[in-house]
Design a protein around this motif. Structure first.
Motif, short mmCIF file in Angstrom:
data_model
loop_
_atom_site.label_atom_id
_atom_site.label_comp_id
_atom_site.label_asym_id
_atom_site.label_seq_id
_atom_site.Cartn_x
_atom_site.Cartn_y
_atom_site.Cartn_z
N ASP A 123 0.80 -1.22 0.00
CA ASP A 123 0.00 0.00 0.00
C ASP A 123 0.84 1.28 0.00
O ASP A 123 0.51 2.22 -0.72
CB ASP A 123 -0.97 0.00 1.18
N LEU A 124 1.92 1.32 0.77
CA LEU A 124 2.70 2.56 0.85
C LEU A 124 3.32 2.94 -0.49
O LEU A 124 3.17 4.09 -0.92
CB LEU A 124 3.76 2.45 1.94
N PRO A 125 4.04 2.03 -1.20
CA PRO A 125 4.58 2.44 -2.51
C PRO A 125 3.50 2.87 -3.50
O PRO A 125 3.68 3.84 -4.23
CB PRO A 125 5.31 1.17 -2.99
N VAL A 126 2.37 2.14 -3.51
CA VAL A 126 1.29 2.52 -4.44
C VAL A 126 0.68 3.85 -4.04
O VAL A 126 0.35 4.68 -4.90
CB VAL A 126 0.22 1.41 -4.48
N MET A 127 0.52 4.10 -2.73
CA MET A 127 0.00 5.39 -2.28
C MET A 127 0.94 6.53 -2.67
O MET A 127 0.49 7.62 -3.03
CB MET A 127 -0.23 5.37 -0.78
N ILE A 128 2.23 6.27 -2.58
CA ILE A 128 3.21 7.31 -2.98
C ILE A 128 3.05 7.63 -4.46
O ILE A 128 3.03 8.81 -4.85
CB ILE A 128 4.64 6.83 -2.66
N VAL A 129 2.92 6.60 -5.29
CA VAL A 129 2.77 6.81 -6.73
C VAL A 129 1.46 7.56 -7.03
O VAL A 129 1.44 8.52 -7.81
CB VAL A 129 2.81 5.47 -7.48
N LEU A 130 0.37 7.13 -6.42
CA LEU A 130 -0.92 7.76 -6.67
C LEU A 130 -0.94 9.20 -6.16
O LEU A 130 -1.49 10.09 -6.82
CB LEU A 130 -2.04 6.95 -6.01
N ALA A 131 -0.37 9.43 -4.98
CA ALA A 131 -0.33 10.79 -4.44
C ALA A 131 0.50 11.71 -5.33
O ALA A 131 0.13 12.88 -5.55
CB ALA A 131 0.24 10.77 -3.02
N ALA A 132 1.59 11.19 -5.87
CA ALA A 132 2.41 11.99 -6.78
C ALA A 132 1.69 12.23 -8.10
O ALA A 132 1.82 13.29 -8.72
CB ALA A 132 3.75 11.31 -7.02
N PHE A 133 0.90 11.23 -8.55
CA PHE A 133 0.20 11.34 -9.83
C PHE A 133 -0.98 12.32 -9.75
O PHE A 133 -1.17 13.16 -10.63
CB PHE A 133 -0.30 9.96 -10.26
N PHE A 134 -1.79 12.21 -8.70
CA PHE A 134 -2.98 13.05 -8.58
C PHE A 134 -2.69 14.44 -8.06
O PHE A 134 -3.52 15.34 -8.20
CB PHE A 134 -4.01 12.38 -7.67
N GLY A 135 -1.54 14.64 -7.43
CA GLY A 135 -1.20 15.97 -6.96
C GLY A 135 -1.36 16.09 -5.46
O GLY A 135 -2.17 15.39 -4.84
N PRO A 136 -0.61 17.03 -4.86
CA PRO A 136 -0.62 17.19 -3.41
C PRO A 136 -1.78 18.05 -2.91
O PRO A 136 -1.63 19.25 -2.71
CB PRO A 136 0.73 17.86 -3.13
N SER A 137 -2.93 17.47 -2.71
CA SER A 137 -4.06 18.17 -2.09
C SER A 137 -4.69 17.25 -1.06
O SER A 137 -4.60 16.02 -1.17
CB SER A 137 -5.09 18.58 -3.13
N LEU A 138 -5.35 17.82 -0.06
CA LEU A 138 -5.94 17.02 1.01
C LEU A 138 -7.02 16.09 0.48
O LEU A 138 -7.14 14.94 0.92
CB LEU A 138 -6.52 17.94 2.09
N LEU A 139 -7.83 16.58 -0.47
CA LEU A 139 -8.88 15.74 -1.03
C LEU A 139 -8.29 14.52 -1.72
O LEU A 139 -8.79 13.39 -1.55
CB LEU A 139 -9.73 16.55 -2.01
N ASN A 140 -7.24 14.72 -2.51
CA ASN A 140 -6.60 13.59 -3.20
C ASN A 140 -6.00 12.60 -2.20
O ASN A 140 -6.07 11.38 -2.40
CB ASN A 140 -5.53 14.09 -4.15
N ILE A 141 -5.40 13.12 -1.13
CA ILE A 141 -4.81 12.24 -0.12
C ILE A 141 -5.90 11.41 0.57
O ILE A 141 -5.74 10.20 0.78
CB ILE A 141 -4.02 13.07 0.91
N ILE A 142 -7.03 12.03 0.89
CA ILE A 142 -8.14 11.30 1.52
C ILE A 142 -8.65 10.21 0.59
O ILE A 142 -8.90 9.07 1.02
CB ILE A 142 -9.27 12.28 1.91
N LEU A 143 -8.81 10.53 -0.69
CA LEU A 143 -9.30 9.54 -1.64
C LEU A 143 -8.31 8.38 -1.81
O LEU A 143 -8.72 7.21 -1.87
CB LEU A 143 -9.57 10.20 -3.00
N VAL A 144 -7.04 8.70 -1.87
CA VAL A 144 -6.03 7.65 -2.03
C VAL A 144 -5.99 6.76 -0.80
O VAL A 144 -5.93 5.52 -0.90
CB VAL A 144 -4.64 8.28 -2.28
N LEU A 145 -6.06 7.35 0.40
CA LEU A 145 -6.04 6.55 1.62
C LEU A 145 -7.30 5.70 1.74
O LEU A 145 -7.24 4.54 2.18
CB LEU A 145 -5.91 7.47 2.84
N ALA A 146 -8.45 6.27 1.37
CA ALA A 146 -9.70 5.50 1.43
C ALA A 146 -9.68 4.33 0.47
O ALA A 146 -10.25 3.27 0.74
CB ALA A 146 -10.89 6.42 1.14
N LEU A 147 -9.00 4.52 -0.67
CA LEU A 147 -8.91 3.46 -1.67
C LEU A 147 -8.22 2.21 -1.12
O LEU A 147 -8.53 1.09 -1.53
CB LEU A 147 -8.16 3.98 -2.91
N PHE A 148 -7.30 2.40 -0.17
CA PHE A 148 -6.57 1.26 0.39
C PHE A 148 -7.08 0.88 1.79
O PHE A 148 -6.47 0.03 2.44
CB PHE A 148 -5.07 1.60 0.47
#
Length: 281
Positions: A123-148
């Protein structure tokens, strides 16, 4: 309702009550941040790297920004990410678990294979890739964390559903023509809600740590002033460990993060004991 909540809280052990007090204090700090922080949290209000004392209770960072103000506003970010992720993951995972457990057959097999895939993914490597891909915003971080995070409540709710749907009152309701939505609102949700609530508390702590980790790696929202971002800036300061700056710049946000996560773990433990009395034996 309030009386029942108070009675439940009285059943908490000492660590559980202490954890609840800490979370309530953090919540008040987050709500009252503009009033209890003398200085702004995003602009310089004094000399850089001032030690705690005087007009800066916890000192300042390398830009002269008050650290107490940053921690107060950072509490908002931690609570928002933690409870926002937990709410999305618990609702989504709970509904998926209900559908999977009740329907069975090929929908259950497909959903379970998807859950198995999500669990084995790092989960951590994939979250890093997704967070970098979608951009650094709180909404994107919440969605990425909820996905896992939705897979954990989904599995627990599914296992509970496999037992619920075989009970006699459920069979009787189906015989009299009760539909899926009626069963869900009248029988399934009241039964699985305690399990989902416990998972929400656990997922909140997990999400707070994950957000701090992403911010520490520089993938968090740069405008959020989260606790992880404060630690990121502190550790990137050259010679931080060869000076006394770490004693306030690094230590205080780290303590705030650790104390909050431990408090959530204590509360989760108490709720698990109430849901499953066998844990208290």
């Amino acid at each position: 309702m309030l009386v029942k909540i108070v009675e439940r809280v009285k059943e908490f052990s000492l660590p559980g009550k202490a954890g609840l007090v800490v979370i309530l204090v953090v919540l008040l700090v987050a709500i009252l941040a503009p009033y209890i922080s003398i200085h702004p949290h995003n602009i310089s209000s004094g000399p850089p790297l001032v030690p705690p004392g005087g007009g800066h209770p916890l000192g300042t960072d390398e830009l002269g920004i008050d650290l107490w103000a940053q921690i107060c506003y950072g509490a908002r970010v931690s609570l928002l990410v933690g409870f926002g992720t937990a709410l999305l993951a618990a609702l989504g995972g709970g509904l998926i678990g209900i559908v999977s457990g009740y329907l069975g057959g090929w929908p259950d097999k497909v959903l379970m294979r998807l859950i198995d895939i999500m669990i084995v993914l790092p989960d951590l490597p994939v979250m890093i890739v997704l967070a970098a891909f979608f951009g650094p915003s709180l909404l994107n971080i919440i969605l990425v964390l909820a996905l896992f995070s939705w897979v954990f409540p989904a599995r627990i709710v599914r296992s509970q559903m496999l037992m619920l749907k075989e009970r006699s009152y459920i069979k009787s309701a189906e015989t009299y023509g009760a539909g899926v939505w009626y069963l869900m609102w009248k029988h399934f949700l009241p039964e699985v809600f305690p399990l989902v609530a416990v998972n929400m508390i656990r997922l909140s702590g997990r999400a707070i740590v994950a957000e701090a980790g992403l911010s520490f790696l520089g993938l968090g929202d740069p405008t959020s002033k989260s606790w992880g971002l404060i630690i990121h800036h502190a550790t990137n300061f050259k010679g931080i460990y060869y000076t006394d700056f770490w004693k306030w710049w690094l230590l205080y946000p780290w303590l705030a993060l650790i104390i909050m996560v431990i408090s959530l773990a204590f509360i989760s433990r108490e709720l698990e004991r109430m849901v499953d009395p066998r844990m208290g034996r």
